[in-house]
Write a protein that holds these residues in place. Structure first.
Motif, PDB file in Angstrom:
ATOM      1  N   GLN A 440       0.830  -1.198   0.000  1.00  0.00           N
ATOM      2  CA  GLN A 440       0.000   0.000   0.000  1.00  0.00           C
ATOM      3  C   GLN A 440       0.874   1.262   0.000  1.00  0.00           C
ATOM      4  O   GLN A 440       0.623   2.207  -0.758  1.00  0.00           O
ATOM      5  N   VAL A 449      -2.587   5.186  -5.553  1.00  0.00           N
ATOM      6  CA  VAL A 449      -3.686   4.924  -4.633  1.00  0.00           C
ATOM      7  C   VAL A 449      -4.653   6.092  -4.694  1.00  0.00           C
ATOM      8  O   VAL A 449      -4.292   7.228  -4.355  1.00  0.00           O
ATOM      9  N   GLU A 453     -10.115   5.283  -2.133  1.00  0.00           N
ATOM     10  CA  GLU A 453      -9.914   3.894  -1.696  1.00  0.00           C
ATOM     11  C   GLU A 453      -8.880   3.777  -0.571  1.00  0.00           C
ATOM     12  O   GLU A 453      -8.771   2.746   0.077  1.00  0.00           O
ATOM     13  N   TRP A 461      -8.572  -1.193   2.841  1.00  0.00           N
ATOM     14  CA  TRP A 461      -7.994  -0.730   1.587  1.00  0.00           C
ATOM     15  C   TRP A 461      -8.052  -1.809   0.512  1.00  0.00           C
ATOM     16  O   TRP A 461      -8.393  -1.540  -0.647  1.00  0.00           O
ATOM     17  N   ARG A 465      -9.816  -1.660  -2.967  1.00  0.00           N
ATOM     18  CA  ARG A 465      -8.933  -1.811  -4.120  1.00  0.00           C
ATOM     19  C   ARG A 465      -9.499  -2.830  -5.107  1.00  0.00           C
ATOM     20  O   ARG A 465      -9.506  -2.603  -6.327  1.00  0.00           O
TER      21      ARG A 465
END
Length: 472
Positions: A440, A449, A453, A461, A465
């Motif tokens: 992440q 990112v 989200e 997450w 995703r």
């Protein structure tokens, strides 16, 4: 000597000039008729070479397919030839109006005798202009009322007839009217790929998942088949103490349908036998040479079971046979040669791979650092596929290698069909929160990112995703 030949030529010209023929209101000399014949021959020769140049050179530069090139070249040639003949007649002093009257009179007399010729001529124009049948098309036409058909490839379309090369290599000259008036199956009309269906029956005790995998493996072993759309297996049900399946494949070479089906049948029979799958009506006690799959592990030709390999992947361990079968169906086979690069660092993580045969090297290309060597039965890229993470290393084939591939489009199709699978994946990924947090953060640094989200909780997450990447 030259003077003598000139005198002879002059005398012959005077003789031909003095011999006259009356056609309608026109009186023309034999010399003019000779000039007319030579001019017509020149026009015909010019038209022939114009057709060849247009079809094989000029129109090729415009990337026009063979069928359309032939039609355009024929139409342009006929128009040019017709105008050339009119100019020749006009240049020789013919009164075209009177010639038209004469032609009309002859037309009335010959009309009944030349009905078929006229019909085929108009049909030829229809084929060239409508282009429902083109040169290079593979067609099937009815030749009798008993639904007997003939298959072949169109090689030439002229104004009177069409030449079709049949599967046995003979050339059939078919009147154009037959192609216009009778039903025709054009296998290549507005498409390049055609489907072939092969029916297979196996013993009723066979495992449908193993049969599916075996049939798909067989399809990918046949080089003449298209990879897109991928082959598909249909389970028709239970028929006469057997399980009935259909293998549906696509090919660009439908004219070789018989050869392709024969090759596939050989491959399927071999793979069913080596996988321990019995055909209907075979008595197991008499087939001592055919062992269950798990007893054939010493056979170097025994194919790897994708069901077993997929269950080694952490995220697919809880998949049942139905879900595994769908995974196998949405995947495809890919072959890479020794030293070929499969993907590089920072390439999109859009596919997951299982090595069916061969080996690959994983390394960091920028610093030329070797990370690992993966062998037959190992897998890689599953996390990159599910989270759309850029590749962190380069993968290169150490030898000729066969891979089973699941790409993002296929995986999206599976998740949309079974939405609950996404949550199972989230729960499994949640067991590796440190790695998820690292991934992440990597995506954050790359600006990949989306704010909508992003979340400090890795599992939240991941859930968002998956929804974003696969449009769930």
């Amino acid at each position: 000597m030259l003077t003598f030949l000139q005198k002879i030529f002059t005398q012959v010209s005077e003789i031909l000039q003095n011999v006259e023929v009356k056609i309608g209101q026109n009186t023309i000399s034999l010399n003019l008729i000779l000039q007319l014949i030579i001019s017509v021959i020149v026009v015909l020769i010019f038209s022939h070479f114009l057709y060849k140049i247009l079809r094989n050179r000029l129109l090729v530069k415009f990337a026009i397919d063979e069928g359309n090139r032939d039609a355009l070249a024929s139409i342009i040639t006929y128009i040019t030839g017709g105008l050339g003949l009119i100019l020749v007649l006009d240049g020789t002093g013919f009164n075209l109006a009177s010639l038209a009257v004469l032609a009309g009179g002859l037309g009335i007399g010959l009309g009944f005798a030349l009905q078929n010729v006229t019909e085929n001529f108009l049909s030829g124009l229809t084929l060239l202009l409508e282009r429902s049948v083109k040169v290079g098309d593979f067609i099937e036409l009815w030749v009798s009322e008993e639904f007997q058909t003939l298959q072949g490839t169109v090689r030439k379309i002229s104004l009177r007839s069409t030449i079709i090369q049949t599967n046995d290599g003979t050339s059939l000259i078919m009147p154009n009217s037959s192609l216009v008036q009778k039903p025709i199956i054009n296998w290549k009309y507005q498409q390049n790929k055609n489907q072939i269906i092969i029916l297979i029956k196996v013993d009723s005790n066979s495992d449908p998942l193993v049969v599916t995998e075996t049939l798909l493996n067989s399809a990918y072993m046949e080089q003449s088949l298209a990879k897109d759309p991928p082959p598909k297996v249909i389970f028709n049900g239970f028929v006469d103490n057997s399980l009935e399946f259909e293998l549906r494949v696509w090919t660009y070479q439908i004219e070789k349908k018989v050869d392709i089906k024969s090759s596939l049948n050989f491959i399927i029979q071999y793979n069913l036998r080596t996988s321990g799958i019995l055909l209907p009506y075979h008595q197991k006690e008499t087939d001592q040479n055919i062992l269950p799959t798990d007893q054939q592990s010493n056979d170097k030709y025994q194919p790897l079971s994708l069901r077993v390999l997929l269950r080694k992947v952490t995220y697919f361990q809880k998949f049942n046979d139905i879900e595994l079968r769908q995974l196998i169906e949405i995947g495809y086979r890919q072959r890479i040669k020794a030293s070929d690069i499969l993907f590089r660092e920072n390439d999109p993580g859009n596919a997951f791979y299982i090595i069916l045969g061969g080996s690959v090297e994983v390394f960091v290309e920028k610093i030329n650092k070797h990370l690992s060597t993966l062998q037959t039965g190992q897998f890689f890229g599953e996390l990159a596929l599910m989270l759309a993470i850029p590749r962190t290393a380069t993968v290169r084939a150490l030898e000729d290698t066969n891979l089973f591939v699941i790409n993002n489009k296929g995986f999206e199709k599976l998740l949309k069909k079974h939405p609950d699978l996404a949550e199972e994946i989230v729960q499994e990924l949640g067991k590796h929160q440190e790695e998820l947090a690292s991934r992440q953060e990597q995506l954050r640094q790359l600006g990949l990112v989306d704010a909508a989200e992003d979340d400090n909780n890795p599992m939240v997450w991941v859930r968002k995703r998956l929804q974003t990447v696969f449009n769930l």
